[in-house]
Design an enzyme around this catalytic site. Structure first.
Site, PDB file in Angstrom:
ATOM      1  N   HIS A 158      32.631  -5.235  89.018  1.00 26.05           N
ATOM      2  CA  HIS A 158      33.379  -5.173  88.049  1.00 26.05           C
ATOM      3  C   HIS A 158      31.819  -4.255  86.888  1.00 26.05           C
ATOM      4  O   HIS A 158      32.292  -3.946  85.885  1.00 26.05           O
ATOM      5  CB  HIS A 158      33.432  -6.757  86.996  1.00 26.05           C
ATOM      6  CG  HIS A 158      34.752  -7.233  87.545  1.00 26.05           C
ATOM      7  ND1 HIS A 158      34.852  -8.700  86.680  1.00 26.05           N
ATOM      8  CD2 HIS A 158      35.505  -7.323  88.138  1.00 26.05           C
ATOM      9  CE1 HIS A 158      35.656  -9.479  87.737  1.00 26.05           C
ATOM     10  NE2 HIS A 158      36.863  -8.191  88.036  1.00 26.05           N
ATOM     11  N   ILE A 164      24.797 -25.401  87.980  1.00 30.00           N
ATOM     12  CA  ILE A 164      24.704 -24.501  88.820  1.00 30.00           C
ATOM     13  C   ILE A 164      23.193 -24.139  89.632  1.00 30.00           C
ATOM     14  O   ILE A 164      22.240 -23.855  90.774  1.00 30.00           O
ATOM     15  CB  ILE A 164      25.156 -23.067  88.366  1.00 30.00           C
ATOM     16  CG1 ILE A 164      27.171 -23.587  88.705  1.00 30.00           C
ATOM     17  CG2 ILE A 164      24.946 -21.841  89.978  1.00 30.00           C
ATOM     18  CD1 ILE A 164      27.577 -22.157  88.817  1.00 30.00           C
ATOM     19  N   GLN A 212      31.109 -11.233  90.467  1.00 32.15           N
ATOM     20  CA  GLN A 212      32.771 -10.663  89.135  1.00 32.15           C
ATOM     21  C   GLN A 212      31.156 -10.230  87.319  1.00 32.15           C
ATOM     22  O   GLN A 212      31.936  -9.877  86.569  1.00 32.15           O
ATOM     23  CB  GLN A 212      32.713 -11.562  88.777  1.00 32.15           C
ATOM     24  CG  GLN A 212      33.785 -12.004  89.386  1.00 32.15           C
ATOM     25  CD  GLN A 212      34.480 -13.552  89.231  1.00 32.15           C
ATOM     26  OE1 GLN A 212      34.323 -14.155  90.125  1.00 32.15           O
ATOM     27  NE2 GLN A 212      35.982 -13.097  88.979  1.00 32.15           N
ATOM     28  N   CYS A 265      29.169  16.586  75.638  1.00 32.63           N
ATOM     29  CA  CYS A 265      30.733  17.578  74.996  1.00 32.63           C
ATOM     30  C   CYS A 265      31.916  16.204  74.462  1.00 32.63           C
ATOM     31  O   CYS A 265      32.788  16.425  73.984  1.00 32.63           O
ATOM     32  CB  CYS A 265      31.838  16.942  76.277  1.00 32.63           C
ATOM     33  SG  CYS A 265      32.103  15.448  76.899  1.00 32.63           S
ATOM     34  N   ALA A 302      30.955 -16.075  86.231  1.00 34.48           N
ATOM     35  CA  ALA A 302      29.436 -16.228  84.595  1.00 34.48           C
ATOM     36  C   ALA A 302      29.276 -17.322  85.072  1.00 34.48           C
ATOM     37  O   ALA A 302      27.993 -17.401  83.962  1.00 34.48           O
ATOM     38  CB  ALA A 302      30.481 -16.584  83.871  1.00 34.48           C
ATOM     39  N   THR A 323      25.322 -18.863  83.076  1.00 30.81           N
ATOM     40  CA  THR A 323      24.826 -19.515  81.426  1.00 30.81           C
ATOM     41  C   THR A 323      23.668 -19.537  81.735  1.00 30.81           C
ATOM     42  O   THR A 323      23.453 -20.139  80.249  1.00 30.81           O
ATOM     43  CB  THR A 323      26.202 -20.271  81.886  1.00 30.81           C
ATOM     44  OG1 THR A 323      26.083 -21.230  82.692  1.00 30.81           O
ATOM     45  CG2 THR A 323      27.261 -19.732  81.214  1.00 30.81           C
ATOM     46  N   CYS A 328      29.290  11.021  73.253  1.00 34.56           N
ATOM     47  CA  CYS A 328      28.731  12.067  74.676  1.00 34.56           C
ATOM     48  C   CYS A 328      28.127  13.431  73.765  1.00 34.56           C
ATOM     49  O   CYS A 328      29.049  13.861  72.890  1.00 34.56           O
ATOM     50  CB  CYS A 328      29.568  12.328  75.597  1.00 34.56           C
ATOM     51  SG  CYS A 328      28.995  13.745  76.889  1.00 34.56           S
ATOM     52  N   ARG A 335      35.707 -17.866  80.047  1.00 32.60           N
ATOM     53  CA  ARG A 335      37.081 -18.146  79.660  1.00 32.60           C
ATOM     54  C   ARG A 335      36.740 -20.069  79.312  1.00 32.60           C
ATOM     55  O   ARG A 335      37.429 -20.564  79.147  1.00 32.60           O
ATOM     56  CB  ARG A 335      37.738 -18.034  80.798  1.00 32.60           C
ATOM     57  CG  ARG A 335      38.732 -16.941  80.701  1.00 32.60           C
ATOM     58  CD  ARG A 335      39.068 -16.535  81.508  1.00 32.60           C
ATOM     59  NE  ARG A 335      39.666 -15.475  81.676  1.00 32.60           N
ATOM     60  CZ  ARG A 335      39.760 -14.241  82.022  1.00 32.60           C
ATOM     61  NH1 ARG A 335      38.382 -14.100  82.814  1.00 32.60           N
ATOM     62  NH2 ARG A 335      40.351 -12.582  81.840  1.00 32.60           N
ATOM     63  N   CYS A 362      30.338   8.783  79.984  1.00 34.12           N
ATOM     64  CA  CYS A 362      31.691   9.892  79.452  1.00 34.12           C
ATOM     65  C   CYS A 362      32.773   9.691  80.160  1.00 34.12           C
ATOM     66  O   CYS A 362      33.478   9.866  80.697  1.00 34.12           O
ATOM     67  CB  CYS A 362      31.067  10.849  78.894  1.00 34.12           C
ATOM     68  SG  CYS A 362      32.150  11.889  78.315  1.00 34.12           S
TER      69      CYS A 362
END
Length: 261
Positions: free
Chosen positions: A123, A240, A103, A159, A24, A28, A156, A36, A131
């Site tokens: 992830h 970063i 991630q 369905c 993450a 940012t 959905c 976290r 669905c």
């Protein structure tokens, strides 16, 4: 910090198959808060973490309604790649980047210009929905339009099943093909660059001990300490979007690659 950046740059410029693990922290500076960290979403509101647990999401309509409200106001939809993301594009164009295992679910590596075959979104990706009953997928924006129109828990249309973003929740299995791609990249890399990750979420964090066992260089770029800091070659602290471009610049393109951007 200049010494650490220079040491990291020397390692990266001498590598030919760099594996990058991002968390993450690389997003940012694009306006997407981490989960976290000291100012993280779950740090400020621990109850919000429930929306990321599969069991709560499927079993509790109120958790789903909260999740849809959160999605409406998510900064992901307006976020743009920052200099950190673009630095990895330059690394790819130099011929040194083998794979990015991320991630993150924001899709910013792809938006920055990395090809899908280079990126493993371990992830998942928040820009589409699936669905849970029939498996049909659709763009997230369609479901968000329905929420804006008054549906607090859109189902959905094929369905009437539960719609969920195509992200991996706690309690949900990761895609075996993504795990296989990440493991293969870890086995062939000659340097691991871990960027913006606490390195506390597995199996993605397993890439670090794998690299250490293989005795390839490991560089960590993160705002906060990680448990692996004492064991790696270089640790760089700082923004970063500021330090990553400095780390990846300066290496000559490998034969057959395009010039760095």
């Amino acid at each position: 910090m200049e010494q650490q950046v220079a040491a990291a740059r020397a390692l990266v410029s001498s590598a030919s198959r760099v594996l990058v693990l991002t968390g993450a922290g690389i997003s940012t500076d694009s306006g997407i808060a981490d989960f976290r960290g000291p100012n993280g979403v779950w740090t400020k509101n621990p109850e919000a973490e429930k929306t990321s647990h599969l069991r709560y999401y499927l079993d509790d309509p109120e958790v789903r309604r909260a999740a849809w409200r959160n999605r409406l106001t998510s900064p992901i939809w307006s976020a743009r790649p920052n200099a950190g993301h673009l630095a990895l594009v330059s690394l790819w164009e130099s011929g040194r980047l083998d794979t990015v295992v991320t991630q993150n679910i924001d899709g910013l590596h792809l938006a920055a210009g990395l090809p899908p075959e280079v990126v493993v979104e371990i992830h998942g990706n928040a820009h589409s929905v699936v669905c849970w009953s029939c498996g049909e997928t659709a763009p997230m924006e369609r479901a968000l339009d329905r929420v804006r129109s008054g549906e607090d828990d859109p189902a959905c249309r094929s369905c009437d099943g539960i719609l969920k973003s195509t992200t991996v929740s706690f309690g949900q299995q990761l895609d075996p093909s993504d795990l296989s791609r990440a493991a293969a990249a870890g086995a062939r890399a000659d340097l691991l660059l871990a960027v913006g990750s606490t390195l506390s979420v597995y199996p993605a964090a397993d890439l670090v001990p794998t690299a250490l066992r293989r005795k390839i260089p490991v560089v960590i770029v993160n705002a906060e300490p990680t448990e692996f800091d004492p064991y790696v070659d270089v640790v760089v602290r700082g923004s970063i979007s500021s330090v990553l471009p400095e780390i990846v610049r300066g290496g000559r393109p490998l034969p057959g690659s395009s010039d760095p951007a």
